[in-house]
Scaffold this motif. Structure first.
Motif, PDB file in Angstrom:
ATOM      1  N   LEU A  69     -52.083  19.644  92.679  1.00  0.00           N
ATOM      2  CA  LEU A  69     -52.278  20.415  91.458  1.00  0.00           C
ATOM      3  C   LEU A  69     -53.588  21.204  91.504  1.00  0.00           C
ATOM      4  O   LEU A  69     -53.647  22.328  91.009  1.00  0.00           O
ATOM      5  CB  LEU A  69     -52.217  19.493  90.238  1.00  0.00           C
ATOM      6  CG  LEU A  69     -50.834  18.888  89.968  1.00  0.00           C
ATOM      7  CD1 LEU A  69     -50.916  17.799  88.901  1.00  0.00           C
ATOM      8  CD2 LEU A  69     -49.820  19.955  89.587  1.00  0.00           C
ATOM      9  N   TRP A  70     -54.640  20.640  92.101  1.00  0.00           N
ATOM     10  CA  TRP A  70     -55.902  21.378  92.283  1.00  0.00           C
ATOM     11  C   TRP A  70     -55.682  22.629  93.111  1.00  0.00           C
ATOM     12  O   TRP A  70     -56.133  23.705  92.764  1.00  0.00           O
ATOM     13  CB  TRP A  70     -56.921  20.535  93.020  1.00  0.00           C
ATOM     14  CG  TRP A  70     -57.767  19.614  92.228  1.00  0.00           C
ATOM     15  CD1 TRP A  70     -58.000  19.622  90.886  1.00  0.00           C
ATOM     16  CD2 TRP A  70     -58.524  18.536  92.756  1.00  0.00           C
ATOM     17  NE1 TRP A  70     -58.857  18.607  90.554  1.00  0.00           N
ATOM     18  CE2 TRP A  70     -59.191  17.925  91.677  1.00  0.00           C
ATOM     19  CE3 TRP A  70     -58.695  18.018  94.035  1.00  0.00           C
ATOM     20  CZ2 TRP A  70     -60.030  16.832  91.847  1.00  0.00           C
ATOM     21  CZ3 TRP A  70     -59.532  16.935  94.205  1.00  0.00           C
ATOM     22  CH2 TRP A  70     -60.189  16.353  93.118  1.00  0.00           C
ATOM     23  N   VAL A  71     -55.004  22.466  94.244  1.00  0.00           N
ATOM     24  CA  VAL A  71     -54.804  23.587  95.168  1.00  0.00           C
ATOM     25  C   VAL A  71     -54.098  24.737  94.459  1.00  0.00           C
ATOM     26  O   VAL A  71     -54.426  25.906  94.677  1.00  0.00           O
ATOM     27  CB  VAL A  71     -54.021  23.135  96.422  1.00  0.00           C
ATOM     28  CG1 VAL A  71     -53.548  24.317  97.240  1.00  0.00           C
ATOM     29  CG2 VAL A  71     -54.877  22.198  97.271  1.00  0.00           C
ATOM     30  N   LYS A  72     -53.166  24.421  93.596  1.00  0.00           N
ATOM     31  CA  LYS A  72     -52.404  25.456  92.899  1.00  0.00           C
ATOM     32  C   LYS A  72     -53.135  26.060  91.701  1.00  0.00           C
ATOM     33  O   LYS A  72     -52.762  27.120  91.220  1.00  0.00           O
ATOM     34  CB  LYS A  72     -51.049  24.900  92.473  1.00  0.00           C
ATOM     35  CG  LYS A  72     -50.151  24.584  93.660  1.00  0.00           C
ATOM     36  CD  LYS A  72     -48.803  24.096  93.195  1.00  0.00           C
ATOM     37  CE  LYS A  72     -47.875  23.871  94.347  1.00  0.00           C
ATOM     38  NZ  LYS A  72     -47.298  25.109  94.858  1.00  0.00           N
ATOM     39  N   SER A  73     -54.192  25.388  91.202  1.00  0.00           N
ATOM     40  CA  SER A  73     -54.852  25.877  89.991  1.00  0.00           C
ATOM     41  C   SER A  73     -56.321  26.256  90.180  1.00  0.00           C
ATOM     42  O   SER A  73     -56.925  26.820  89.281  1.00  0.00           O
ATOM     43  CB  SER A  73     -54.763  24.816  88.887  1.00  0.00           C
ATOM     44  OG  SER A  73     -55.493  23.658  89.241  1.00  0.00           O
ATOM     45  N   PHE A  74     -56.884  25.956  91.325  1.00  0.00           N
ATOM     46  CA  PHE A  74     -58.308  26.176  91.563  1.00  0.00           C
ATOM     47  C   PHE A  74     -58.469  26.793  92.956  1.00  0.00           C
ATOM     48  O   PHE A  74     -58.801  26.107  93.919  1.00  0.00           O
ATOM     49  CB  PHE A  74     -59.054  24.835  91.442  1.00  0.00           C
ATOM     50  CG  PHE A  74     -60.542  24.938  91.435  1.00  0.00           C
ATOM     51  CD1 PHE A  74     -61.206  25.753  90.533  1.00  0.00           C
ATOM     52  CD2 PHE A  74     -61.292  24.190  92.322  1.00  0.00           C
ATOM     53  CE1 PHE A  74     -62.591  25.832  90.527  1.00  0.00           C
ATOM     54  CE2 PHE A  74     -62.672  24.250  92.316  1.00  0.00           C
ATOM     55  CZ  PHE A  74     -63.315  25.075  91.425  1.00  0.00           C
ATOM     56  N   PRO A  75     -58.194  28.106  93.085  1.00  0.00           N
ATOM     57  CA  PRO A  75     -58.086  28.761  94.391  1.00  0.00           C
ATOM     58  C   PRO A  75     -59.447  29.127  95.026  1.00  0.00           C
ATOM     59  O   PRO A  75     -59.836  30.285  95.066  1.00  0.00           O
ATOM     60  CB  PRO A  75     -57.269  30.009  94.080  1.00  0.00           C
ATOM     61  CG  PRO A  75     -57.689  30.357  92.681  1.00  0.00           C
ATOM     62  CD  PRO A  75     -57.886  29.024  91.987  1.00  0.00           C
ATOM     63  N   VAL A  76     -60.138  28.147  95.510  1.00  0.00           N
ATOM     64  CA  VAL A  76     -61.443  28.371  96.139  1.00  0.00           C
ATOM     65  C   VAL A  76     -61.240  29.011  97.514  1.00  0.00           C
ATOM     66  O   VAL A  76     -60.397  28.562  98.296  1.00  0.00           O
ATOM     67  CB  VAL A  76     -62.211  27.038  96.256  1.00  0.00           C
ATOM     68  CG1 VAL A  76     -63.496  27.215  97.032  1.00  0.00           C
ATOM     69  CG2 VAL A  76     -62.496  26.475  94.872  1.00  0.00           C
TER      70      VAL A  76
END
Length: 151
Positions: A69-76
């Motif tokens: 879910l981080w990867v999909k919502s927090f595109p660093v």
């Protein structure tokens, strides 16, 4: 999504993920491969367990879902490169839970020795459909500046 760089980030920024639906089948499949304990794989054993009292997803599965879910919502830019984390499981996940993650940047510092990068601290809560916290984590993540050349 537009990639985020060190210059785009600030203490206090919040990020909310999409949702992930957890099923009995997904719990058992993950457990059979990575955490083969009876309370993750067998309803009868899980019901008899003094803590879980029912089928419960592995905490490591919750952590993996949080990462997704981080990867999909927090595109660093350059990806989410973890530099350490403190993870706490507050409640078990259950079949039919729908999980989401709420995160906030609590610290940001640019590297003195490598000024084209920095480290943020991200406090996150993974919650179920009832807004109950099933996992909390404090994670340090490497981030790049716009002039680093990292995409």
């Amino acid at each position: 999504m537009t990639k985020l760089y060190l210059e785009d980030l600030a203490v206090g920024q919040k990020y909310h993920s999409g949702e992930y639906a957890l099923t009995e089948e997904k719990i058992k499949q993950f457990a059979s491969e990575y955490d083969p304990q009876p309370f993750h794989m067998n309803e009868v054993s899980a019901l008899a367990h003094p803590v879980f009292q029912g089928l419960a997803g592995s905490g490591w599965q919750t952590a993996a879902i949080t990462m997704r879910l981080w990867v999909k919502s927090f595109p660093v830019a350059g990806g989410l490169l973890g530099m350490g984390a403190d993870v706490r499981w507050k409640l078990p996940t259950r079949p039919n839970d729908v999980l989401h993650v709420e995160s906030e940047i609590t610290e940001l510092r640019r590297s003195q020795s490598k000024p084209n990068q920095g480290v943020i601290t991200l406090f996150s809560q993974t919650k179920n459909q009832n807004d109950e916290v099933v996992q909390e984590s404090t994670t340090k993540i490497l981030v790049w500046s716009k002039d680093s050349g990292v995409k």
